[in-house]
Design a protein around this motif. Structure first.
Motif, PDB file in Angstrom:
ATOM      1  N   LEU A  57       0.753  -1.431   0.071  1.00 15.73           N
ATOM      2  CA  LEU A  57       0.042   0.073   0.061  1.00 15.73           C
ATOM      3  C   LEU A  57       0.751   1.280   0.044  1.00 15.73           C
ATOM      4  O   LEU A  57       0.483   2.402  -0.662  1.00 15.73           O
ATOM      5  CB  LEU A  57      -0.996  -0.187   1.184  1.00 15.73           C
ATOM      6  CG  LEU A  57      -2.096  -1.075   1.110  1.00 15.73           C
ATOM      7  CD1 LEU A  57      -3.027  -1.097   2.562  1.00 15.73           C
ATOM      8  CD2 LEU A  57      -2.898  -0.559  -0.239  1.00 15.73           C
ATOM      9  N   HIS A  81       1.671   1.472  -3.543  1.00 20.14           N
ATOM     10  CA  HIS A  81       0.561   1.834  -4.239  1.00 20.14           C
ATOM     11  C   HIS A  81       0.498   3.272  -4.113  1.00 20.14           C
ATOM     12  O   HIS A  81       0.065   4.245  -5.009  1.00 20.14           O
ATOM     13  CB  HIS A  81      -0.712   1.111  -3.761  1.00 20.14           C
ATOM     14  CG  HIS A  81      -1.590   1.420  -4.843  1.00 20.14           C
ATOM     15  ND1 HIS A  81      -1.686   0.629  -6.147  1.00 20.14           N
ATOM     16  CD2 HIS A  81      -3.009   1.600  -4.994  1.00 20.14           C
ATOM     17  CE1 HIS A  81      -2.638   0.723  -6.977  1.00 20.14           C
ATOM     18  NE2 HIS A  81      -3.241   1.540  -6.249  1.00 20.14           N
ATOM     19  N   GLY A  90      -4.619  -2.546  -4.324  1.00 20.33           N
ATOM     20  CA  GLY A  90      -3.254  -2.204  -3.911  1.00 20.33           C
ATOM     21  C   GLY A  90      -2.302  -2.910  -2.998  1.00 20.33           C
ATOM     22  O   GLY A  90      -1.084  -3.144  -3.235  1.00 20.33           O
ATOM     23  N   ALA A  91      -3.092  -3.904  -2.006  1.00 23.04           N
ATOM     24  CA  ALA A  91      -2.388  -4.888  -1.425  1.00 23.04           C
ATOM     25  C   ALA A  91      -2.507  -6.095  -1.807  1.00 23.04           C
ATOM     26  O   ALA A  91      -2.168  -7.058  -0.810  1.00 23.04           O
ATOM     27  CB  ALA A  91      -2.692  -4.460  -0.030  1.00 23.04           C
ATOM     28  N   ILE A 112       0.928   1.559   7.594  1.00 26.87           N
ATOM     29  CA  ILE A 112       1.145   1.863   6.231  1.00 26.87           C
ATOM     30  C   ILE A 112       2.040   3.356   6.276  1.00 26.87           C
ATOM     31  O   ILE A 112       3.002   3.376   5.620  1.00 26.87           O
ATOM     32  CB  ILE A 112      -0.301   2.321   5.513  1.00 26.87           C
ATOM     33  CG1 ILE A 112      -1.123   0.947   5.509  1.00 26.87           C
ATOM     34  CG2 ILE A 112       0.034   2.870   4.150  1.00 26.87           C
ATOM     35  CD1 ILE A 112      -2.661   1.318   4.955  1.00 26.87           C
ATOM     36  N   VAL A 114      -5.668   4.941   0.443  1.00 25.80           N
ATOM     37  CA  VAL A 114      -5.358   3.692   0.057  1.00 25.80           C
ATOM     38  C   VAL A 114      -5.920   2.737   1.244  1.00 25.80           C
ATOM     39  O   VAL A 114      -5.583   1.398   1.113  1.00 25.80           O
ATOM     40  CB  VAL A 114      -3.933   3.424  -0.058  1.00 25.80           C
ATOM     41  CG1 VAL A 114      -3.344   4.259  -1.475  1.00 25.80           C
ATOM     42  CG2 VAL A 114      -3.148   4.005   1.132  1.00 25.80           C
ATOM     43  N   SER A 115      -6.439   3.136   2.162  1.00 24.76           N
ATOM     44  CA  SER A 115      -6.813   2.396   3.378  1.00 24.76           C
ATOM     45  C   SER A 115      -8.314   2.214   3.342  1.00 24.76           C
ATOM     46  O   SER A 115      -8.825   0.714   2.845  1.00 24.76           O
ATOM     47  CB  SER A 115      -6.702   2.982   4.714  1.00 24.76           C
ATOM     48  OG  SER A 115      -6.962   4.291   4.742  1.00 24.76           O
ATOM     49  N   THR A 153      -4.457   6.961   5.264  1.00 24.52           N
ATOM     50  CA  THR A 153      -4.081   5.413   5.657  1.00 24.52           C
ATOM     51  C   THR A 153      -4.811   5.087   6.871  1.00 24.52           C
ATOM     52  O   THR A 153      -4.368   3.943   7.362  1.00 24.52           O
ATOM     53  CB  THR A 153      -2.572   5.314   5.687  1.00 24.52           C
ATOM     54  OG1 THR A 153      -2.034   6.140   6.849  1.00 24.52           O
ATOM     55  CG2 THR A 153      -1.777   6.026   4.521  1.00 24.52           C
TER      56      THR A 153
END
Length: 309
Positions: A93, A96, A272-273, A141, A220-221, A192
């Motif tokens: 992440l 990303h 992303g992960a 992250i 991204v979270s 995040t």
């Protein structure tokens, strides 16, 4: 002591069962994903309607880092311990987030469009060096992202509830009540944080309007932390120059979402992960907790159900 009975669900179930049998010979592992009344531990999702058939259950481990969609109302009220795989996807992440930051800053979507048309399109774009990245919800992250952003000669600041000591590669940590001061320094805001009752809707138009001119927003979270309507308003007004969204309020992102068609937004499908290493780290977290359970040590990555959004 009553022997532990473990039910394993998910994509790596067979491999996890094999590891348990190898590493914990005194633990009984069920052969499939069917709930059994003697089950004491579930690694994977438990639906609320299954709980009456699991009277011995007292620990559920989620393969997800954020468990708000994994833990139903009945499980939250049950008193059953819940742990997460938080930290399993921190590295991909972080990578990303840097990918999205570069795409937005350099106009990557414009290059991709030109390439599809075999069109030679040269233009002036940005660079990340010298800019400030603000990491909202600085945790696993953030700890992975900060040195990566610093390697691009960015200044890194963070915001989290428990400030404590300032990590390496971070200039300063802010508290939630300082969010406007934090936002006022951000050229790139990266979300995040987990989705909790405190973070849901926390990044609203007030915060977005406080960002530096030309700022970009990356998520991204979890979706739901940034208010979608406010982000669209900020994009339309120019208060935010672009957004990179891997996590969305509604998933899958509806086909009629305006985010799909905007030139100033990069959408990825909460992907992303999704790496083999992420799954392996999740397995390692669970097996370490199973060891702790057997040796009667406190579990790590405990989740407070009352905090879930």
């Amino acid at each position: 002591m009553t022997p532990e009975v473990v039910l394993v669900r998910g994509g790596q179930a067979d491999a996890v069962r094999s590891r348990i049998r190898s590493d914990f010979p005194d633990v009984r592992v069920l052969d499939d994903e069917t709930a059994h009344p003697e089950t004491t531990i579930v690694a994977g999702r438990v639906r609320d309607e299954e709980l009456p058939g699991l009277p011995a259950l007292d620990w559920v481990h989620s393969w997800a880092a954020g468990v708000e969609s994994e833990v139903g109302p009945a499980l939250r009220r049950s008193g059953v311990a819940v742990t997460s795989s938080a930290g399993n996807g921190a590295v991909p992440l972080a990578e990303h987030a840097m990918l999205l930051a570069l795409q937005l800053d350099r106009g990557g979507r414009r290059w991709a469009d030109a390439a599809r048309e075999a069109r030679w399109d040269r233009f002036t774009h940005g660079e990340l060096a010298g800019k400030t990245m603000g990491i909202y919800g600085f945790g696993n992250i953030g700890a992975a992202l900060a040195p990566r952003a610093s390697a691009f000669d960015m200044t890194v600041i963070g915001l989290r509830r428990d400030v404590g000591s300032t990590p390496a590669a971070v200039e300063r940590l802010y508290r939630p009540e300082e969010v406007l001061d934090f936002a006022g320094r951000c050229d790139v805001l990266v979300v995040t944080a987990p989705l909790t009752v405190e973070t849901r809707g926390a990044i609203d138009l007030r915060v977005l309007s406080a960002l530096r001119p030309g700022a970009t927003v990356i998520v991204v979270s979890r979706g739901g932390i940034v208010v979608d309507a406010d982000l669209l308003t900020a994009l339309d007004s120019g208060a935010v120059a672009g957004a990179g969204l891997d996590a969305h309020t509604v998933e899958p992102l509806p086909a009629d979402s305006p985010f799909w068609s905007r030139d100033d937004v990069v959408v990825t499908p909460h992907n992303g992960a999704t790496t083999t290493a992420t799954a392996d780290r999740g397995t390692a977290i669970f097996l370490d907790n199973l060891r702790r359970r057997v040796t009667r040590e406190p579990l790590v990555n405990r989740v407070d159900p009352s905090s879930l959004a």
